[in-house]
Design a protein around this motif. Structure first.
Motif, short mmCIF file in Angstrom:
data_model
loop_
_atom_site.label_atom_id
_atom_site.label_comp_id
_atom_site.label_asym_id
_atom_site.label_seq_id
_atom_site.Cartn_x
_atom_site.Cartn_y
_atom_site.Cartn_z
N ASP A 1 0.95 -1.24 0.07
CA ASP A 1 -0.10 0.13 0.05
C ASP A 1 0.83 1.22 -0.11
O ASP A 1 0.38 2.24 -0.73
N LEU B 1 0.12 3.55 -2.91
CA LEU B 1 -0.67 5.07 -2.68
C LEU B 1 0.32 6.45 -3.38
O LEU B 1 0.01 7.26 -3.83
N ARG B 2 1.54 6.08 -3.08
CA ARG B 2 2.50 7.25 -3.62
C ARG B 2 2.84 7.26 -5.21
O ARG B 2 2.73 8.10 -5.80
N GLY C 1 -1.92 6.58 -6.21
CA GLY C 1 -2.90 7.32 -5.57
C GLY C 1 -3.97 6.49 -5.21
O GLY C 1 -5.00 7.14 -4.88
N ASP D 1 -5.01 2.39 -3.23
CA ASP D 1 -4.15 1.43 -2.45
C ASP D 1 -4.30 0.01 -3.28
O ASP D 1 -4.91 -0.07 -4.37
#
Length: 311
Positions: free
Chosen positions: A113, A117-118, A121, A123
């Motif tokens: 995750d 996410l990074r 954007g 999960d």
């Protein structure tokens, strides 16, 4: 070859996917003009490589190295030797790839995750759901769809990624019926024991899925991992001519395993490639593209050390 002759029927056969035009160039600081990228694709084809990851369909402001995706494909897709692959991160990327004439797409699902996410954007669970839509829409469009599980061996933000976590993600992406499933050591932390555990676990989930592996040599384990993958039943390996492509999460570190060095390893290990590939020609291209990038020398070694025994 070395040692005793091996019956042809028992010699493993591996397909090489050339990723220098995408993963190689994407992580280099210098942005090359479209004509140089097209020349890289053509030189790769001339050397005998056929399945090439040409570009990625990403936001130009986020990935300026891939801003010319459509222009590049327009330069090379008419070559009948080429099976072109486009990397996509979402449905918009798929639409662009289809419109640009890609033969295949590879979608990305990140196992951790933290990186998911990074990087995108969303999960991991959301990325699996997005992949299901992409897979169905790609089938409707008539192009092959592979999925690659990124950060399958470790994450720059979350740290260790367990085999159980990777297999959980694999089960989720297999439910969408990919044409091929790939595992990626995105930051180059994996070792052969992990390769064997992950591949063995995936085989228990689906005995027939075509498996592909993508290794980085950040910590000098990439080639050992590639051989372990082949010995475990992986039949497709990614590699980058010249070994170009740094690791964005390990400044100054090497990135992809080099196509020419991988060819040497496979040949000396009694493994055939699915097409005849001229390793010396690949090495010459590796030297050329490294020069275009302003590198002091190609990260791959074969262009410097040469083949053994010498032709």
């Amino acid at each position: 070859m070395t040692g005793e002759e091996i019956p042809a029927s028992t010699i493993p056969v591996v397909e090489i996917v050339e990723v220098a035009p995408r993963d190689g160039l994407q992580n280099e600081k210098k942005v090359l003009p479209t004509e140089i990228k097209a020349e890289l694709v053509r030189r790769s084809l001339d050397a005998g490589l056929r399945r090439i990851e040409v570009t990625a369909f990403a936001r130009p402001d986020r990935v300026p190295q891939m801003a010319d995706a459509e222009a590049l494909l327009s330069e090379v897709t008419s070559d009948p030797r080429l099976t072109s692959i486009g990397l996509v991160l979402n449905r918009k990327g798929l639409d662009r790839a289809v419109a640009a004439g890609c033969d295949e797409i590879t979608a990305v699902v990140v196992a951790s995750d933290g990186l998911a996410l990074r990087n995108q954007g969303a999960d991991t669970k959301a990325q699996i759901e997005a992949w299901h839509t992409i897979a169905a829409d790609a089938r409707e469009a008539g192009i092959k769809a592979s999925v690659i599980i990124a950060a399958a061996f470790g994450c720059p933000f979350d740290g260790e990624v367990s085999t159980e976590r990777v297999l959980e993600v694999a089960k989720g992406v297999l439910d969408a019926g990919p044409d091929e499933l790939a595992i990626a050591d995105t930051i180059g932390v994996g070792v052969p024991a992990q390769v064997r555990a992950i591949v063995g676990g995936i085989r228990q989930l689906d005995a027939d899925i075509q498996l592909r592996a993508h290794f980085h040599n950040t910590r000098n384990t990439g080639y050992a991992n590639a051989l372990a993958a082949v010995e475990s039943g992986v039949t497709v390996l990614d590699a980058s001519t010249g070994g170009i492509g740094g690791c964005p999460f390990a400044p100054g570190a090497t990135g992809n395993i080099g196509t020419e060095d991988l060819l040497y390893l496979l040949d000396r290990s009694g493994v055939r490639t699915s097409t005849a590939i001229d390793a010396s020609q690949v090495a010459a291209t590796g030297t050329w593209i490294s020069d275009q990038l302003g590198l002091p020398q190609a990260p791959a070694m074969l262009g410097r050390a040469g083949w053994f025994p010498a032709p």
